[in-house]
Scaffold this motif. Structure first.
Motif, PDB file in Angstrom:
ATOM      1  N   ARG A   8      31.188  41.105  49.056  1.00 50.16           N
ATOM      2  CA  ARG A   8      31.480  39.936  48.199  1.00 50.16           C
ATOM      3  C   ARG A   8      32.772  39.269  48.678  1.00 50.16           C
ATOM      4  NH1 ARG A   8      34.759  38.835  43.773  1.00 50.16           N
ATOM      5  NH2 ARG A   8      33.878  37.555  42.103  1.00 50.16           N
ATOM      6  N   MET A   9      32.700  37.984  48.975  1.00 48.88           N
ATOM      7  CA  MET A   9      33.902  37.249  49.389  1.00 48.88           C
ATOM      8  C   MET A   9      34.556  36.621  48.145  1.00 48.88           C
ATOM      9  SD  MET A   9      35.218  37.300  52.299  1.00 48.88           S
ATOM     10  CE  MET A   9      34.880  38.464  53.612  1.00 48.88           C
ATOM     11  N   PRO A  10      35.842  36.263  48.211  1.00 51.98           N
ATOM     12  CA  PRO A  10      36.526  35.740  47.020  1.00 51.98           C
ATOM     13  C   PRO A  10      35.759  34.579  46.378  1.00 51.98           C
ATOM     14  CG  PRO A  10      38.110  36.111  48.776  1.00 51.98           C
ATOM     15  CD  PRO A  10      36.758  36.386  49.355  1.00 51.98           C
ATOM     16  N   SER A  11      35.655  34.637  45.062  1.00 58.39           N
ATOM     17  CA  SER A  11      34.956  33.582  44.316  1.00 58.39           C
ATOM     18  C   SER A  11      35.857  32.361  44.205  1.00 58.39           C
ATOM     19  CB  SER A  11      34.614  34.097  42.915  1.00 58.39           C
ATOM     20  OG  SER A  11      35.832  34.265  42.179  1.00 58.39           O
ATOM     21  N   GLU A  12      35.285  31.262  43.773  1.00 60.86           N
ATOM     22  CA  GLU A  12      36.079  30.031  43.597  1.00 60.86           C
ATOM     23  C   GLU A  12      37.187  30.261  42.576  1.00 60.86           C
ATOM     24  OE1 GLU A  12      38.052  26.952  43.927  1.00 60.86           O
ATOM     25  OE2 GLU A  12      36.575  27.482  45.449  1.00 60.86           O
ATOM     26  N   ASN A  13      36.904  31.036  41.537  1.00 63.58           N
ATOM     27  CA  ASN A  13      37.943  31.300  40.523  1.00 63.58           C
ATOM     28  C   ASN A  13      39.095  32.118  41.108  1.00 63.58           C
ATOM     29  OD1 ASN A  13      38.673  30.912  37.704  1.00 63.58           O
ATOM     30  ND2 ASN A  13      38.491  33.143  37.523  1.00 63.58           N
ATOM     31  N   GLU A  14      38.749  33.086  41.930  1.00 60.82           N
ATOM     32  CA  GLU A  14      39.791  33.932  42.555  1.00 60.82           C
ATOM     33  C   GLU A  14      40.627  33.131  43.556  1.00 60.82           C
ATOM     34  OE1 GLU A  14      37.196  38.059  42.084  1.00 60.82           O
ATOM     35  OE2 GLU A  14      37.106  36.926  43.952  1.00 60.82           O
ATOM     36  N   LEU A  15      39.964  32.239  44.282  1.00 60.58           N
ATOM     37  CA  LEU A  15      40.705  31.387  45.226  1.00 60.58           C
ATOM     38  C   LEU A  15      41.602  30.406  44.470  1.00 60.58           C
ATOM     39  CD1 LEU A  15      37.837  30.720  47.800  1.00 60.58           C
ATOM     40  CD2 LEU A  15      39.841  32.173  48.138  1.00 60.58           C
ATOM     41  N   ALA A  16      41.119  29.939  43.326  1.00 60.96           N
ATOM     42  CA  ALA A  16      41.941  29.029  42.506  1.00 60.96           C
ATOM     43  C   ALA A  16      43.188  29.755  42.002  1.00 60.96           C
ATOM     44  CB  ALA A  16      41.111  28.496  41.331  1.00 60.96           C
ATOM     45  N   ALA A  17      43.017  31.029  41.642  1.00 56.90           N
ATOM     46  CA  ALA A  17      44.169  31.838  41.199  1.00 56.90           C
ATOM     47  C   ALA A  17      45.176  31.981  42.341  1.00 56.90           C
ATOM     48  CB  ALA A  17      43.682  33.217  40.738  1.00 56.90           C
ATOM     49  N   ALA A  18      44.672  32.212  43.538  1.00 52.20           N
ATOM     50  CA  ALA A  18      45.553  32.355  44.708  1.00 52.20           C
ATOM     51  C   ALA A  18      46.288  31.047  44.984  1.00 52.20           C
ATOM     52  CB  ALA A  18      44.729  32.788  45.919  1.00 52.20           C
ATOM     53  N   ARG A  19      45.595  29.924  44.873  1.00 58.36           N
ATOM     54  CA  ARG A  19      46.251  28.620  45.088  1.00 58.36           C
ATOM     55  C   ARG A  19      47.323  28.396  44.027  1.00 58.36           C
ATOM     56  NH1 ARG A  19      40.844  26.918  46.118  1.00 58.36           N
ATOM     57  NH2 ARG A  19      40.653  26.061  44.016  1.00 58.36           N
ATOM     58  N   PHE A  20      46.984  28.768  42.788  1.00 61.65           N
ATOM     59  CA  PHE A  20      47.938  28.606  41.687  1.00 61.65           C
ATOM     60  C   PHE A  20      49.201  29.424  41.966  1.00 61.65           C
ATOM     61  CE2 PHE A  20      49.947  29.127  37.659  1.00 61.65           C
ATOM     62  CZ  PHE A  20      49.544  28.071  36.848  1.00 61.65           C
ATOM     63  N   GLN A  21      49.008  30.666  42.368  1.00 60.21           N
ATOM     64  CA  GLN A  21      50.151  31.554  42.647  1.00 60.21           C
ATOM     65  C   GLN A  21      51.021  30.970  43.768  1.00 60.21           C
ATOM     66  OE1 GLN A  21      48.945  35.624  43.077  1.00 60.21           O
ATOM     67  NE2 GLN A  21      50.984  36.376  43.530  1.00 60.21           N
ATOM     68  N   GLY A  22      50.377  30.475  44.822  1.00 60.17           N
ATOM     69  CA  GLY A  22      51.131  29.886  45.934  1.00 60.17           C
ATOM     70  C   GLY A  22      51.939  28.682  45.491  1.00 60.17           C
ATOM     71  N   LYS A  23      51.315  27.820  44.716  1.00 61.82           N
ATOM     72  CA  LYS A  23      52.010  26.613  44.248  1.00 61.82           C
ATOM     73  C   LYS A  23      53.148  26.968  43.300  1.00 61.82           C
ATOM     74  CE  LYS A  23      51.283  22.241  41.861  1.00 61.82           C
ATOM     75  NZ  LYS A  23      50.351  21.375  41.137  1.00 61.82           N
ATOM     76  N   TYR A  24      52.882  27.882  42.393  1.00 59.28           N
ATOM     77  CA  TYR A  24      53.890  28.287  41.394  1.00 59.28           C
ATOM     78  C   TYR A  24      55.131  28.860  42.084  1.00 59.28           C
ATOM     79  CZ  TYR A  24      55.589  30.638  37.134  1.00 59.28           C
ATOM     80  OH  TYR A  24      56.345  31.069  36.063  1.00 59.28           O
ATOM     81  N   ILE A  25      54.898  29.698  43.051  1.00 57.36           N
ATOM     82  CA  ILE A  25      56.025  30.305  43.774  1.00 57.36           C
ATOM     83  C   ILE A  25      56.796  29.252  44.564  1.00 57.36           C
ATOM     84  CG2 ILE A  25      56.519  31.844  45.745  1.00 57.36           C
ATOM     85  CD1 ILE A  25      54.221  33.529  44.099  1.00 57.36           C
TER      86      ILE A  25
END
Ligand code: FMN
Length: 220
Positions: A182-199
């Protein structure tokens, strides 16, 4: 040429590409913030090629072998470091541990103190230790005096239950499946983008002031 005034370093290990995909999403999120230089780096592989072959990792690893290996001085020159690791028995992987265990010299100089630190992970199963991996990783970051940032509930979709998803207040994560199918879902990728932007947003307010804070504290 645009002047970049802060550096967000993403340092990760990936065996089958899940953490690599998440790292790309973290980078995408951080890139949105003005004046941010985003640098992606891998930690060195420690397993022999024959073991990687047995583990079925050779082909997957080829797809991100172009990402340079992280040099220790790159940690010191970053304003924020976001670490990515697959879970190994509820902890970070040995490749990442070995890399971090070479940072004693940086620790001695407080070279990472006052920098923003954050972690994202991948595990085979939903409850296979994502949170323990991130929280135990934080211990090393705290020893370095880093300012730990997670994934706040501002990213509301970490709480969704209509689909299976990674993501917790500790950091973005993905569930790879028992055969890594299973590759990262769209929701999981959105979480990763959020974390990157927040930091990157938090770091933009701190960048350039870390040394000032440390020097000030040394005088007290
Ligand atoms: C030695 C070993 C230990 C592992 N331990 C766990 C574990 O404790 N919990 C879990 O859910 N998955 C575990 N996994 C699965 C990995 O976390 C999974 O393959 C990884 O997250 C995939 O990400 P990657 O493709 O970026 O390497 C383990 C895998 C290996 C090889």
């Amino acid at each position: 040429m645009e002047i970049k005034h802060m550096k967000v370093l993403i340092v990760y290990y990936s065996m089958y590409g899940h953490i690599h995909r998440m790292a790309e999403a973290v980078a995408k999120g951080a890139n949105v913030v003005d004046s941010t230089e985003v640098v992606m780096r891998r930690v060195p592989e420690t397993l022999p090629a024959e073991v990687l072959k047995k583990m079925g990792a050779i082909e997957a690893q080829k797809t991100f072998s172009h990402i340079p290996i992280c040099m220790l001085d790159e940690l010191a020159s970053a304003d924020a470091i976001i670490f990515g690791t697959p879970t190994r028995f509820g902890n970070m992987c040995a490749q990442m541990r070995q890399f971090l265990d070479a940072t004693g010299g940086l620790w001695k100089e407080a070279a990472l103190t006052g920098k923003v630190g954050s972690v994202f992970v991948s595990s085979a199963t939903q409850h296979g230790g994502q949170e323990s991996t991130i929280l135990s990783f934080h211990i090393t970051l705290l020893h370095h005096g880093m300012i730990i940032v997670g994934l706040p509930y501002l990213f509301t979709n970490q709480a969704r239950i209509d689909e299976i998803t990674g993501g917790s207040p500790y950091g973005a994560s993905t569930i790879a499946g028992n055969s890594n199918e299973r590759m990262p879902s769209e929701n999981e990728l959105a979480a990763a983008r959020f974390q990157g932007k927040y930091i990157a947003m938090i770091t933009s307010k701190l960048a350039g002031h870390q040394r000032e804070i440390i020097d000030g504290m040394r005088k007290t």
